[in-house]
Design a protein around this motif. Structure first.
Motif, PDB file in Angstrom:
ATOM      1  N   LEU A  61       0.830  -1.202   0.000  1.00 18.74           N
ATOM      2  CA  LEU A  61       0.000   0.000   0.000  1.00 18.74           C
ATOM      3  C   LEU A  61       0.868   1.256   0.000  1.00 18.74           C
ATOM      4  CD1 LEU A  61      -2.880   1.130   0.178  1.00 18.74           C
ATOM      5  CD2 LEU A  61      -2.692   0.980   2.660  1.00 18.74           C
ATOM      6  N   THR A 117       0.818   3.812  -3.158  1.00 19.54           N
ATOM      7  CA  THR A 117       0.385   5.194  -2.935  1.00 19.54           C
ATOM      8  C   THR A 117       1.509   6.178  -3.254  1.00 19.54           C
ATOM      9  OG1 THR A 117       0.873   4.902  -0.566  1.00 19.54           O
ATOM     10  CG2 THR A 117      -1.434   4.722  -1.260  1.00 19.54           C
ATOM     11  N   PRO A 133      -4.029   2.490  -6.030  1.00 12.26           N
ATOM     12  CA  PRO A 133      -4.273   2.351  -4.587  1.00 12.26           C
ATOM     13  C   PRO A 133      -5.632   1.763  -4.233  1.00 12.26           C
ATOM     14  CG  PRO A 133      -3.168   4.421  -5.001  1.00 12.26           C
ATOM     15  CD  PRO A 133      -3.501   3.833  -6.354  1.00 12.26           C
ATOM     16  N   SER A 191      -5.087  -1.853  -4.036  1.00 13.85           N
ATOM     17  CA  SER A 191      -4.220  -2.153  -2.890  1.00 13.85           C
ATOM     18  C   SER A 191      -4.998  -2.082  -1.582  1.00 13.85           C
ATOM     19  CB  SER A 191      -3.036  -1.181  -2.855  1.00 13.85           C
ATOM     20  OG  SER A 191      -2.231  -1.331  -3.997  1.00 13.85           O
ATOM     21  N   VAL A 199      -3.784  10.899  -1.445  1.00 17.63           N
ATOM     22  CA  VAL A 199      -2.884   9.757  -1.629  1.00 17.63           C
ATOM     23  C   VAL A 199      -1.548   9.995  -0.928  1.00 17.63           C
ATOM     24  CG1 VAL A 199      -1.618   8.421  -3.342  1.00 17.63           C
ATOM     25  CG2 VAL A 199      -3.978   9.043  -3.782  1.00 17.63           C
ATOM     26  N   SER A 225       0.044   7.686   1.976  1.00 17.17           N
ATOM     27  CA  SER A 225       1.387   7.125   1.827  1.00 17.17           C
ATOM     28  C   SER A 225       2.221   7.398   3.068  1.00 17.17           C
ATOM     29  CB  SER A 225       2.064   7.722   0.592  1.00 17.17           C
ATOM     30  OG  SER A 225       3.386   7.263   0.468  1.00 17.17           O
TER      31      SER A 225
END
Length: 211
Positions: free
Chosen positions: A71, A75, A97, A100, A161, A165
């Motif tokens: 992930l 991301t 994503p 994911s 995003v 992340s």
């Protein structure tokens, strides 16, 4: 005509070379490399959870760490692509994503079902969310600062995003550090806050990435 030629010549002399933007893959690798160093240094100071090797032999714990790492990688790549107005012609990767997150959610559902009888809850609760958030700040700052250098036209999504992340880095650190086997606690205080972070990222993207 002479004046125009002189003007063109002067402008040509004053023009400075523009540094080409790096490829999104390279940009995301730079972020991931910095995050890997940050995570390693943080774990060196905080320490790994006891018997980490044995825990990694647990199928669902290993799957959780693997999908959480995936992930983070996806991301990071998505944020790098969203930095460019045309997504670098890789629209599917930019929205990867979603898949994911679906995989991560599936793993956590199976891990919850496998936690039978349930492991005892730790004595703390929101402290984990607070610690993860604090660990998230530095990766979030450098990612947003880097994104500011580009011309994203998807600033809401880029902010969301990028925030997720950075939060993944903090979540990875907590799972590798904290001696806790309660999936109920992990879902409630480690991963559900991701929803709030994602919504906050939408707003941060508008504030810091809009141009």
């Amino acid at each position: 005509m002479t004046n125009i030629n002189d003007l063109v010549a002067n402008l040509a002399q004053e023009a400075s070379a523009v540094k080409p933007a790096p490829h999104p893959f390279l940009l995301s690798l730079q972020w991931m490399g910095a995050a890997a160093i940050y995570l390693a240094v943080s774990l060196a100071f905080s320490g790994l959870r006891p018997q980490i090797v044995e825990h990694l032999q647990n199928v669902w714990f290993a799957a959780e760490i693997a999908t959480l790492l995936t992930l983070f990688i996806v991301t990071s790549l998505s944020a790098a692509l969203l930095a460019f107005p045309d997504l670098h012609q890789k629209r599917r990767l930019a929205f990867a994503p979603i898949a994911s997150f679906a995989l991560f959610l599936l793993v956590m559902i199976f891990a919850w079902g496998a936690d039978s009888p349930p492991a005892p809850l730790p004595v703390h609760s929101f402290e984990c969310t607070l610690s993860i958030t604090l660990m998230t700040l530095l990766p979030a700052v450098w990612t947003f600062y880097s994104l500011r250098q580009y011309a994203s036209t998807h600033y809401h999504l880029a902010g969301c995003v990028a925030s997720l992340s950075a939060f993944s880095v903090g979540a990875l650190w907590m799972r590798l550090h904290e001696a806790n086997d309660s999936i109920a606690h992990v879902v409630e205080w480690h991963y559900l806050p991701m929803l709030g972070i994602g919504l906050l990222g939408l707003w941060l993207g508008k504030v810091f990435l809009k141009w």
